[in-house]
Design a protein around this motif. Structure first.
Motif, PDB file in Angstrom:
ATOM      1  N   HIS A  83       0.830  -1.213   0.000  1.00 26.25           N
ATOM      2  CA  HIS A  83       0.000   0.000   0.000  1.00 26.25           C
ATOM      3  C   HIS A  83       0.854   1.249   0.000  1.00 26.25           C
ATOM      4  CE1 HIS A  83       0.254   1.040   4.360  1.00 26.25           C
ATOM      5  NE2 HIS A  83       0.317  -0.249   4.563  1.00 26.25           N
ATOM      6  N   ASP A 238       6.167   2.242   6.840  1.00 24.21           N
ATOM      7  CA  ASP A 238       4.928   1.499   6.558  1.00 24.21           C
ATOM      8  C   ASP A 238       4.119   2.368   5.608  1.00 24.21           C
ATOM      9  OD1 ASP A 238       2.513   0.171   6.572  1.00 24.21           O
ATOM     10  OD2 ASP A 238       1.985   0.712   8.614  1.00 24.21           O
ATOM     11  N   ASN A 239       4.086   2.211   4.287  1.00 23.34           N
ATOM     12  CA  ASN A 239       4.567   0.984   3.721  1.00 23.34           C
ATOM     13  C   ASN A 239       5.411   1.299   2.483  1.00 23.34           C
ATOM     14  OD1 ASN A 239       4.785  -1.781   3.467  1.00 23.34           O
ATOM     15  ND2 ASN A 239       2.871  -1.976   2.354  1.00 23.34           N
ATOM     16  N   GLU A 267      -5.249   1.853   2.154  1.00 24.22           N
ATOM     17  CA  GLU A 267      -5.213   0.675   3.033  1.00 24.22           C
ATOM     18  C   GLU A 267      -5.462   1.080   4.479  1.00 24.22           C
ATOM     19  OE1 GLU A 267      -3.445  -2.362   5.733  1.00 24.22           O
ATOM     20  OE2 GLU A 267      -2.852  -0.276   5.518  1.00 24.22           O
ATOM     21  N   GLU A 268      -4.948   2.250   4.846  1.00 24.44           N
ATOM     22  CA  GLU A 268      -5.036   2.676   6.241  1.00 24.44           C
ATOM     23  C   GLU A 268      -6.450   3.079   6.651  1.00 24.44           C
ATOM     24  OE1 GLU A 268      -2.724   2.069   8.129  1.00 24.44           O
ATOM     25  OE2 GLU A 268      -0.827   2.153   7.040  1.00 24.44           O
ATOM     26  N   ASP A 309       3.725  -5.814   3.689  1.00 23.54           N
ATOM     27  CA  ASP A 309       3.370  -4.708   4.580  1.00 23.54           C
ATOM     28  C   ASP A 309       4.148  -4.915   5.884  1.00 23.54           C
ATOM     29  OD1 ASP A 309       2.120  -2.522   5.661  1.00 23.54           O
ATOM     30  OD2 ASP A 309       0.102  -3.371   5.628  1.00 23.54           O
TER      31      ASP A 309
HETATM   32 CO    CO Z   1       0.856  -0.937   6.516  1.00 27.91          CO
END
Ligand code: CO
Length: 439
Positions: A83, A238-239, A267-268, A309
């Protein structure tokens, strides 16, 4: 590329990538220097093989394609995902407010940010701006102030004696950064500040700002630390560390097989968006690449997706938070992530594949499973597996302080990951590895 070179390039990439838009832009720039051609989703595609292509969506997600031949049903695709987004503070649409002679800006928290480390940092601003030109045409561009322009000061300990015992952070009222002294004569105008930056960076004059997607970030760049420079600290490890290792692993692979990398935004915040892993980006790319559904399904069932990840390394001060048999250490290699409840997509077969791959790449491997009495996070792996029906495993480099404004990882682990991915994309593999995925 050697390890020192890898780290130098990674640190440079992190510096050039203060936001998701900048990260995608940086990777596209790398791809163009390495012979990749951009395909646009609103045009017809001519994906001749062999060929190198990339597709971006919303300027925040990206698919990379390295096509060796058109035998998709016979050889499948080597797929990897990561991500592009990271938790951050996003500037509100109308952020300006003047309080006690100071211009402040309202912000929203994006994702599950660890908020305490955002205080007392020299913050800068970057992101995407959309404006109308004098001839009525509309344009977008990325801006990055690069220098410190905002700060969220802590409340002094004398005014909050309990701060070290219990600090609560109200996201609406406590996290409002100060951006400048304000005399009080003219009304505050954030659009004017953005307009000036646009002129400075892109030489755009008389822009009428229509909208912006701007984020605060720490102006202190990522760095190596430790007496022996064993560690990396910086924001967005990250990431972006995974994004960088995947992309460079593919472009440096010798004679790559048919390969695809998907780098998703959002993604978060749950991955549901046009460009997120729950959206149709990967599926529609596969449908256009392999229009015949029988061939596409055969390809999917000959493919493997490595979802990458960052993982939680064991923190020496809080080792109790880990299962005592699963204690990933920094610099000891990528971590295979397991979860019985499918928060990670790893199966015994896909993990076995990666163990053999790691042997081939000559890198160490570790394992992570959450303590049974703690809730487990998740990532794009299970979402991609669920949406496409492809065998998947979740891995990531061990890190500390995940979702802080300054995270920490081992300097060797990104390099290990890069080597693993370069080996994954490379043609010559032990056929036994692929047999372990056969149904
Ligand atoms: Co992540």
């Amino acid at each position: 590329m050697d390890q020192d070179n890898y780290i130098r390039q990674l640190l440079h990439f992190l510096k050039e990538s203060p936001t998701v838009f900048h990260a995608v832009h940086s990777i596209c720039r790398l791809l163009m220097t390495r012979g990749f051609t951009e395909l646009h989703e609103n045009e017809s595609w001519d994906t001749r093989t062999p060929g190198l292509y990339f597709i971006r969506r919303n300027g925040s997600s990206l698919v990379l394609l390295s096509l060796a031949d058109d035998d998709f049903a016979g050889s499948g695709l080597r797929i990897a995902g990561a991500h592009t987004d990271s938790p951050a503070l996003k500037i509100k649409p109308k952020p300006d407010m003047v309080n006690h002679g100071l211009l402040q800006m309202g912000v929203e928290t994006y994702g599950g940010a660890l908020l305490d480390p955002w205080f007392d940092r020299d913050l800068s601003i970057a992101g995407r701006v959309t404006w109308r030109n004098r001839d009525s045409s509309i344009s977008s561009a990325l801006i990055d102030f690069k220098r410190p322009v905002a700060v969220i000061p802590s409340l002094a300990i004398h005014l909050n004696r309990d701060a070290n015992e219990q600090k609560k952070i109200n996201k609406q009222t406590d996290l409002v950064p100060i951006v400048m002294q304000h005399s009080g004569e003219d009304s505050p105008d954030f659009a004017a500040i953005v307009r000036e930056q646009l002129a400075r960076e892109h030489n755009i004059r008389e822009a009428e700002i229509l909208d912006h997607e701007l984020f605060l970030y720490d102006s202190q760049p990522a760095a190596t630390v430790g007496i022996g420079q064993e560690f990396i600290t910086g924001a967005r490890l990250d990431n972006l560390l995974s994004c960088f290792s995947l992309a460079t692993g593919l472009v440096d692979a010798e004679k790559p097989q048919n390969s695809l990398i998907v780098l998703n935004d959002h993604e978060e915040v749950g991955s549901l968006s046009t460009s997120g892993a729950q959206g149709p980006f990967l599926r529609s790319t596969l449908e256009r690449l392999i229009p015949d559904s029988e061939t596409r399904q055969r390809c999917i069932h000959r493919s493997l997706c490595i979802s990458t990840d960052n993982a939680h390394g064991v923190h020496p001060n809080f080792a109790d938070q880990h299962d005592k048999n699963h204690l990933p250490r920094l610099n000891m290699g990528p971590v295979i992530k397991y979860n019985a409840n499918q928060r990670y997509a790893t199966t015994g077969r896909t993990a076995s594949f990666f163990r053999v791959l790691a042997e081939q790449a000559d890198i160490p491997v570790q394992e992570f499973v959450m303590r049974s009495d703690l809730a487990c996070g998740s990532t794009i792996g299970p979402i991609t597996a669920g949406a496409i029906g492809i065998q998947t495993l979740d891995i990531g480099v061990p890190s500390l302080a995940m979702h802080s404004i300054r995270e920490m990882a081992g300097a060797k682990d990104g390099w290990h990951l890069y080597r693993a991915m370069r080996t994954f994309f490379t043609a010559a593999h032990d056929q036994n590895m692929w047999q372990c995925l056969a149904e």
